[in-house]
Scaffold this active site. Sequence first.
Site, PDB file in Angstrom:
ATOM      1  N   LYS A  59      74.425  64.163 -40.917  1.00 46.61           N
ATOM      2  CA  LYS A  59      74.460  63.116 -39.887  1.00 46.61           C
ATOM      3  C   LYS A  59      73.185  62.279 -39.887  1.00 46.61           C
ATOM      4  O   LYS A  59      73.230  61.061 -39.713  1.00 46.61           O
ATOM      5  CB  LYS A  59      74.715  63.712 -38.499  1.00 46.61           C
ATOM      6  CG  LYS A  59      76.152  64.188 -38.339  1.00 46.61           C
ATOM      7  CD  LYS A  59      76.560  64.343 -36.890  1.00 46.61           C
ATOM      8  CE  LYS A  59      78.087  64.555 -36.810  1.00 46.61           C
ATOM      9  NZ  LYS A  59      78.566  64.952 -35.523  1.00 46.61           N
TER      10      LYS A  59
ATOM     11  N   LYS B 116      85.101  65.248 -44.755  1.00 46.68           N
ATOM     12  CA  LYS B 116      86.117  65.613 -43.760  1.00 46.68           C
ATOM     13  C   LYS B 116      86.543  64.416 -42.904  1.00 46.68           C
ATOM     14  O   LYS B 116      85.755  63.470 -42.704  1.00 46.68           O
ATOM     15  CB  LYS B 116      85.629  66.765 -42.888  1.00 46.68           C
ATOM     16  CG  LYS B 116      84.568  66.404 -41.884  1.00 46.68           C
ATOM     17  CD  LYS B 116      84.479  67.444 -40.766  1.00 46.68           C
ATOM     18  CE  LYS B 116      83.731  66.840 -39.586  1.00 46.68           C
ATOM     19  NZ  LYS B 116      84.054  67.367 -38.310  1.00 46.68           N
TER      20      LYS B 116
ATOM     21  N   LYS C 221      86.373  61.713 -36.333  1.00 53.79           N
ATOM     22  CA  LYS C 221      86.769  60.668 -35.370  1.00 53.79           C
ATOM     23  C   LYS C 221      85.720  59.578 -35.211  1.00 53.79           C
ATOM     24  O   LYS C 221      86.018  58.491 -34.744  1.00 53.79           O
ATOM     25  CB  LYS C 221      87.110  61.292 -34.009  1.00 53.79           C
ATOM     26  CG  LYS C 221      85.952  61.910 -33.276  1.00 53.79           C
ATOM     27  CD  LYS C 221      86.395  62.315 -31.889  1.00 53.79           C
ATOM     28  CE  LYS C 221      86.482  63.807 -31.738  1.00 53.79           C
ATOM     29  NZ  LYS C 221      85.195  64.512 -31.827  1.00 53.79           N
TER      30      LYS C 221
HETATM   31  P1  ATP Z   1      82.526  63.702 -34.925  1.00 55.30           P
HETATM   32  O1  ATP Z   1      83.110  62.610 -35.731  1.00 55.30           O
HETATM   33  O2  ATP Z   1      81.934  63.252 -33.648  1.00 55.30           O
HETATM   34  O3  ATP Z   1      81.595  64.584 -35.720  1.00 55.30           O
HETATM   35  P2  ATP Z   1      84.768  65.400 -35.306  1.00 55.30           P
HETATM   36  O4  ATP Z   1      86.032  64.627 -35.444  1.00 55.30           O
HETATM   37  O5  ATP Z   1      84.136  65.887 -36.551  1.00 55.30           O
HETATM   38  O6  ATP Z   1      83.738  64.597 -34.464  1.00 55.30           O
HETATM   39  P3  ATP Z   1      84.483  67.468 -33.257  1.00 55.30           P
HETATM   40  O7  ATP Z   1      84.798  66.912 -31.953  1.00 55.30           O
HETATM   41  O8  ATP Z   1      83.059  67.626 -33.590  1.00 55.30           O
HETATM   42  O9  ATP Z   1      85.191  66.613 -34.404  1.00 55.30           O
HETATM   43  O10 ATP Z   1      85.233  68.835 -33.438  1.00 55.30           O
HETATM   44  C1  ATP Z   1      86.291  69.338 -32.637  1.00 55.30           C
HETATM   45  C2  ATP Z   1      86.990  70.453 -33.379  1.00 55.30           C
HETATM   46  O11 ATP Z   1      87.776  69.895 -34.429  1.00 55.30           O
HETATM   47  C3  ATP Z   1      86.045  71.439 -34.053  1.00 55.30           C
HETATM   48  O12 ATP Z   1      86.589  72.736 -33.928  1.00 55.30           O
HETATM   49  C4  ATP Z   1      86.034  71.015 -35.479  1.00 55.30           C
HETATM   50  O13 ATP Z   1      85.742  72.081 -36.358  1.00 55.30           O
HETATM   51  C5  ATP Z   1      87.451  70.525 -35.660  1.00 55.30           C
HETATM   52  N1  ATP Z   1      87.540  69.521 -36.696  1.00 55.30           N
HETATM   53  C6  ATP Z   1      86.900  68.326 -36.715  1.00 55.30           C
HETATM   54  N2  ATP Z   1      87.216  67.623 -37.811  1.00 55.30           N
HETATM   55  C7  ATP Z   1      88.078  68.399 -38.518  1.00 55.30           C
HETATM   56  C8  ATP Z   1      88.757  68.235 -39.752  1.00 55.30           C
HETATM   57  N3  ATP Z   1      88.619  67.147 -40.461  1.00 55.30           N
HETATM   58  N4  ATP Z   1      89.563  69.227 -40.168  1.00 55.30           N
HETATM   59  C9  ATP Z   1      89.722  70.349 -39.433  1.00 55.30           C
HETATM   60  N5  ATP Z   1      89.106  70.570 -38.270  1.00 55.30           N
HETATM   61  C10 ATP Z   1      88.296  69.618 -37.793  1.00 55.30           C
END
Ligand code: ATP
Length: 333
Positions: free
Chosen positions: A114, A196, A199
């Site tokens: 990040k 990955k 969002k």
């Molecule tokens: P950000 O973009 O703010 O980092 P994020 O989309 O990566 O957010 P989080 O809100 O940080 O997601 O995570 C919420 C949950 O979703 C966590 O348990 C995380 O492991 C899971 N998660 C996030 N992205 C993925 C993905 N691409 N595949 C599977 N699980 C995910």
Amino acid sequence: MADKKVILSGSTVTGDLTLGNYIGAMNNWRKLQEEYNCHYFIADLHALTVAQDPKALRERCFSFFAQYLALGLDPEKNTIFVQSHIHEHAELAWILTCLTPMGNLNRMTQFKDKSSRTKNINAGLFTYPTLMASDILLYQADVVPVGEDQRQHMELCRDLVVFFENRYGEGILKMPEAYIGKAGARVMALQDPSKKMSKSDDNEKNFVSIIDSPKKIQKKIKSAQTDSDTVVNYDPENKPGLANLLTIYSVLSERSIEEICKDYEGKMYGHLKVDLADLVVDTLKPVQEKYEDLMKNKDHLEALMEKGAQKARLRAADTLKKVYETTGLIYRR
Ligand code: ATP
Ligand code: LTN
């Protein structure tokens, strides 16, 4: 309720929930709510590690709360709450931060990743895993369902229990276990299957948001990056884009990847993409209808938030009181 194992998890309010969040997290959360005493929260304090527009953040918290409910999380069965409503999160986080060696935080790959992508490298982004540990330890959680990307943060949380016990003794904090689902624990970005789905990705084409319109969903899936081969088979190393689509297909249809590949023998990637887009649209249709409905009544959402906060507070305050007493702080009644 008392004899049920305690589950806790949360998601950061940095955008709308994606298909990755749904497959990697909320789909599992929903299944766990029948058997466990589940706590699911909206991580708004974590969202502040990235610059947020205040009005948009507040709106998004309501929207996020409605998205949790629309995905099938039941506020009667679970404790669903907003992180900042429970001030104990920030308080325990500070105590844990003072027990965390800098070296342990320096090793966090998510921070490295990040911080390499932003100019705003603030201390909160660096100490984020200690706030996450506080979220978990406050509720004496037994199990924490997360995606693969959170494995390292979970290890730090477990280390912090040991550091705390070494300094203050045992029996105050519970050692949590991570629960990482097998299928779909890492849904990849549609345009770049080496990273990955996230969002907060700047490129909207990389993710499907659970509240995207059917048209948008179809467009994004049809334009997902795949290789130039034509045979539909599962080969994550050489065909990561296709493997990602097959994983999504398999989880949403609850069918094995082999079975799906068989269906596409002699067919092109395009056929698979069209069918997958339809499957995603159909899966999300009831979710979106429920979401629209919930968003019409903010007062109702606010009342549910309050109910969740009251339940969460009881558990959090109980742990913090014990922590104050062991660390030498005076707990104010
Ligand atoms: P950000 O973009 O703010 O980092 P994020 O989309 O990566 O957010 P989080 O809100 O940080 O997601 O995570 C919420 C949950 O979703 C966590 O348990 C995380 O492991 C899971 N998660 C996030 N992205 C993925 C993905 N691409 N595949 C599977 N699980 C995910
Ligand atoms: N860091 C998590 C979100 C999160 C979380 C938690 C998950 C914050 N606190 C506590 C589980 C338990 C993420 O997925 N980015």
